[in-house]
Design an enzyme around this catalytic site. Structure first.
Site, PDB file in Angstrom:
ATOM      1  CB  CYS A   2      -0.944   0.051   1.184  1.00 29.22           C
ATOM      2  SG  CYS A   2      -2.028  -1.363   1.377  1.00 29.22           S
ATOM      3  NE  ARG A  27       4.568   1.611   0.478  1.00 29.32           N
ATOM      4  CZ  ARG A  27       5.427   1.530   1.487  1.00 29.32           C
ATOM      5  NH1 ARG A  27       6.672   1.957   1.317  1.00 29.32           N
ATOM      6  NH2 ARG A  27       5.076   1.038   2.644  1.00 29.32           N
ATOM      7  CD1 TRP A  75      -0.583  -6.218  -2.651  1.00 32.85           C
ATOM      8  CD2 TRP A  75      -1.109  -6.921  -0.607  1.00 32.85           C
ATOM      9  NE1 TRP A  75      -0.266  -7.543  -2.570  1.00 32.85           N
ATOM     10  CE2 TRP A  75      -0.577  -8.008  -1.324  1.00 32.85           C
ATOM     11  CE3 TRP A  75      -1.523  -7.138   0.715  1.00 32.85           C
ATOM     12  CZ2 TRP A  75      -0.439  -9.274  -0.780  1.00 32.85           C
ATOM     13  CZ3 TRP A  75      -1.388  -8.394   1.263  1.00 32.85           C
ATOM     14  CH2 TRP A  75      -0.850  -9.449   0.522  1.00 32.85           C
ATOM     15  CG  ASN A 101      -0.386   2.234   3.731  1.00 33.39           C
ATOM     16  OD1 ASN A 101      -1.332   2.341   2.974  1.00 33.39           O
ATOM     17  ND2 ASN A 101       0.813   2.723   3.445  1.00 33.39           N
ATOM     18  N   GLY A 102      -2.011  -1.003   6.490  1.00 29.72           N
ATOM     19  CA  GLY A 102      -1.930  -1.870   7.660  1.00 29.72           C
ATOM     20  C   GLY A 102      -3.204  -2.665   7.867  1.00 29.72           C
ATOM     21  CD  GLU A 488      17.298 -13.571  -4.870  1.00 25.67           C
ATOM     22  OE1 GLU A 488      16.982 -12.480  -5.387  1.00 25.67           O
ATOM     23  OE2 GLU A 488      16.683 -14.055  -3.898  1.00 25.67           O
ATOM     24  CE  LYS A 492      15.038 -11.009  -7.404  1.00 28.96           C
ATOM     25  NZ  LYS A 492      14.660 -11.732  -6.262  1.00 28.96           N
ATOM     26  CD  GLU A 495      10.616 -12.043  -6.236  1.00 32.52           C
ATOM     27  OE1 GLU A 495      10.336 -11.559  -5.127  1.00 32.52           O
ATOM     28  OE2 GLU A 495      11.682 -11.812  -6.828  1.00 32.52           O
ATOM     29  CG  HIS A 511      18.140 -37.328  -1.883  1.00 34.57           C
ATOM     30  ND1 HIS A 511      18.217 -38.550  -1.256  1.00 34.57           N
ATOM     31  CD2 HIS A 511      19.436 -36.899  -1.999  1.00 34.57           C
ATOM     32  CE1 HIS A 511      19.458 -38.843  -0.989  1.00 34.57           C
ATOM     33  NE2 HIS A 511      20.231 -37.850  -1.431  1.00 34.57           N
ATOM     34  CE  LYS A 610      12.285  -3.178  -3.477  1.00 38.68           C
ATOM     35  NZ  LYS A 610      13.032  -4.198  -4.235  1.00 38.68           N
TER      36      LYS A 610
END
Length: 615
Positions: A2, A27, A75, A101-102, A488, A492, A495, A511, A610
């Protein structure tokens, strides 16, 4: 998650607020809205989708006049993404307006009580509950808006950054924060409100960052008063001079922020070790470490807590701390750490890693560790962020603003800082020789130039991306220091391209994951010259025998893997412990090019944010 933007002053608020919302798009959000007041009429416009969708809606719905305005990118947490659930929200009387926000955790019980008192609700949000609670208190107790906000916030449980105004008092805006960042920009007879300073950087260099459980009453022509929410005591706010500039938050000719930030890594790494790595003197100087050296040297163990990409940087740090400084390290997901009743003692050090410095789970882990008596050290990128303030000591990365949601330069600068700390502790403990220490410093200084060289493979990586852009799955393999890089790299790709990808230690392939390998499966193998090189070559041969498509990340000049792999991407040679700073570069570029070819929103991938300021 947000974004909040607000303005009160002598200018037209609309262009400031709308451009501010665009700067906060990084964000993460799914809808946007704006409220303007021109002294007579309150105008609200909201839209599911992007800020550009909101702009179109504004053109057909409202006039853009007014010197008071607030805007929001949402968001979704409570209620699906739609126009109605978007912020701003207006109270039942139509007089009070809020952006938030929150999360208000006890909103359901508050909502039931307000319904009993005759309030109705148009949205499914906790935020609409909050604004009507403020209105109920203001009306029933006959208090001013600021006092009503304060009383209401003492009744709610959760996290918030809010901005509220009353259309009957258009010269005043009330803001407050708990667990979600909020900055107030102070100009000449004007004030700016935002989740960070980027929306107002061209208007003023002076800002106040509210602390947790603080609120501010901003009065046009009269200034700002900051108070503690709990006891109403006055706070003398610290006005900070911003170092950010407009050029840093623009694309600079690159197609996407992510690509710009990938290419900024040589400078970001240099900026991060500059003034700390003094090769000629053969020393590392970091005030946060030096001032607390006894605590580090006497620690029974180091616990690293982080989320996402920062967690992967923590895994790299685990290898280098244990290898060089011989200190036991545990790396924990912050989101799990706080809920599993961990054993923490006064002899433990907790290192918290976060790009934004606002990650809710990491902040909660910090507070838990401090309550148990542990020494807490922060590594973050944002000056004045919550983690920077909550920790006992710390070190900033100097990546500069990272706008792309998928982290790139934050990852490499975090590894840089953590490597410097490990090397400094190793020298203090005597677990590294003088010659090896000097060699590390020399290699660290050479890393930016080697990253520049690795970036020159961009066109080649783009060609490989074209071949594999339509596959449904990827597998990433690495060993030792490069196992976290495999994780990582997979993250990426997931995402920003939405292709399923998994990272594994190369030895674990047998395995389970080996069952997935066939002629349609691309496997990215980090196979640089290192201690486990021969083992990785064996893993590649196992893949080849099952017809998997091998993309090898190799050390310059390697011919063994080149002969086995379908494609190779070369990176310069370096000390194994520093190799993640190089091997991650081609994986970032691979993800980027595949996402662009699939026409994905690279900088703002769906559902992601973000700064994750809620659990």
């Amino acid at each position: 998650m947000c974004g909040i933007v607000g303005y009160i002053g002598h200018r037209d608020a609309y262009p400031i607020v709308i451009e501010g919302l665009k700067r906060l798009e990084y964000r993460g959000y799914d809808s946007a809205g704006i409220a303007l007041f021109d002294g007579t009429e309150l105008k609200v416009s909201k839209a599911k989708g992007k800020v550009s969708d909101l702009e179109e809606r504004v053109e057909s719905e409202i006039t853009k006049t007014g010197n008071l305005g607030i805007g929001h990118t949402r968001w979704a947490t409570h209620g699906v993404p739609n126009d109605v659930n978007s912020h701003p929200h207006v109270s039942n009387s139509g007089e009070l307006v809020i952006i938030h926000n929150g999360i208000i955790e006890n909103y359901e019980s508050l909502k039931k009580e307000l319904i009993k008192r005759g309030y109705t609700f148009k949205s499914d949000t906790d935020t609409e509950v909050l604004i009507n609670l403020i209105e109920e208190i203001k009306t029933n107790e006959g208090v001013k808006l600021g006092k009503a906000v304060q009383i209401a916030l003492n009744q709610v449980i959760g996290a918030y950054a809010i901005a509220v105004f009353d259309k009957n008092k258009p010269e005043e805006v009330v803001v407050a924060r708990l667990g979600s960042p909020l900055a107030v920009g102070i100009g000449e007879d004007e004030f700016f409100i935002a989740s960070d300073a980027s929306p107002f950087i061209e208007y003023t260099k002076n800002a106040i960052y509210l602390e947790d459980e603080e609120m501010a009453i901003i009065r046009f022509h009269k200034g700002i008063k900051v108070r503690k929410i709990k006891d109403d005591s006055l706070v003398d706010p610290y006005i900070q001079e911003l170092k950010l500039n407009l050029e840093q938050i623009e694309k600079g000719g690159y197609e996407h922020f992510m690509l710009k930030e990938i290419h900024e890594q040589p400078k970001a790494i240099t900026d991060t070790y500059r003034g700390r790595l003094l090769r000629d003197e053969a020393i590392i100087k970091m005030a946060g470490v030096e001032d607390n050296m006894k605590k580090f040297l006497n620690a029974n163990r180091i616990i690293i807590v982080a989320c996402g990409t920062s967690w992967h940087a923590g895994l790299v740090a685990e290898y280098i701390f244990e290898d060089l400084a011989r200190i036991p390290v545990e790396v924990e997901y912050a989101s799990e750490f706080r809920y599993r009743n961990p054993v923490i003692t006064e002899n433990d050090i907790l290192i918290a890693i976060s790009q934004s410095g606002e990650t809710a789970d990491t902040l909660a882990a910090i507070k838990m560790a401090k309550s148990k008596g542990a020494f807490v050290f922060g590594v973050c990128n944002v000056v004045g962020s919550s983690i920077a303030r909550e920790t006992d000591a710390g070190a900033y990365t100097h990546a500069g603003p990272e706008i792309g949601v998928a982290s790139t330069k934050a990852f490499t600068t975090q590894i840089t800082v953590l490597s410097l700390i490990a090397l400094r502790l190793a020298r203090a403990k005597g677990t590294i020789s003088s010659s090896d220490f000097r060699n590390y410093l020399l290699e660290m200084e050479m890393i930016p130039a080697k990253v520049e060289k690795a970036l020159k493979a961009d066109a080649h990586i783009k060609t490989i991306s074209e071949i594999y852009k339509d596959v449904p799955n990827f597998l990433y393999l690495g060993r030792g220091y490069n196992f976290p890089v495999a994780l990582e790299g997979a993250l990426k790709l997931k995402e920003i391209s939405y292709i399923h990808a998994e990272g594994y230690p190369a030895a674990e392939m047998k395995h389970g994951p080996i069952a997935l390998i066939d002629e349609n499966m691309p496997i990215v193998v980090i196979a640089t010259k290192a201690e486990h090189y021969d083992k990785v070559v064996s893993n590649i041969q196992e893949i080849k025998s099952r017809k998997g498509k091998i993309i090898g990340v190799i050390t310059e000049g390697d011919t063994i893997v080149r002969d086995l792999a379908d494609h190779v991407i070369e990176v310069p040679d370096t000390i194994e412990a520093l190799s993640p700073l190089l091997t991650t570069i081609p994986l970032q570029l691979l993800s980027y090019h595949i996402a662009v070819m699939l026409d994905k929103n690279v900088d703002q991938p769906r559902n992601l944010a973000k700064s994750v300021t809620v659990e």
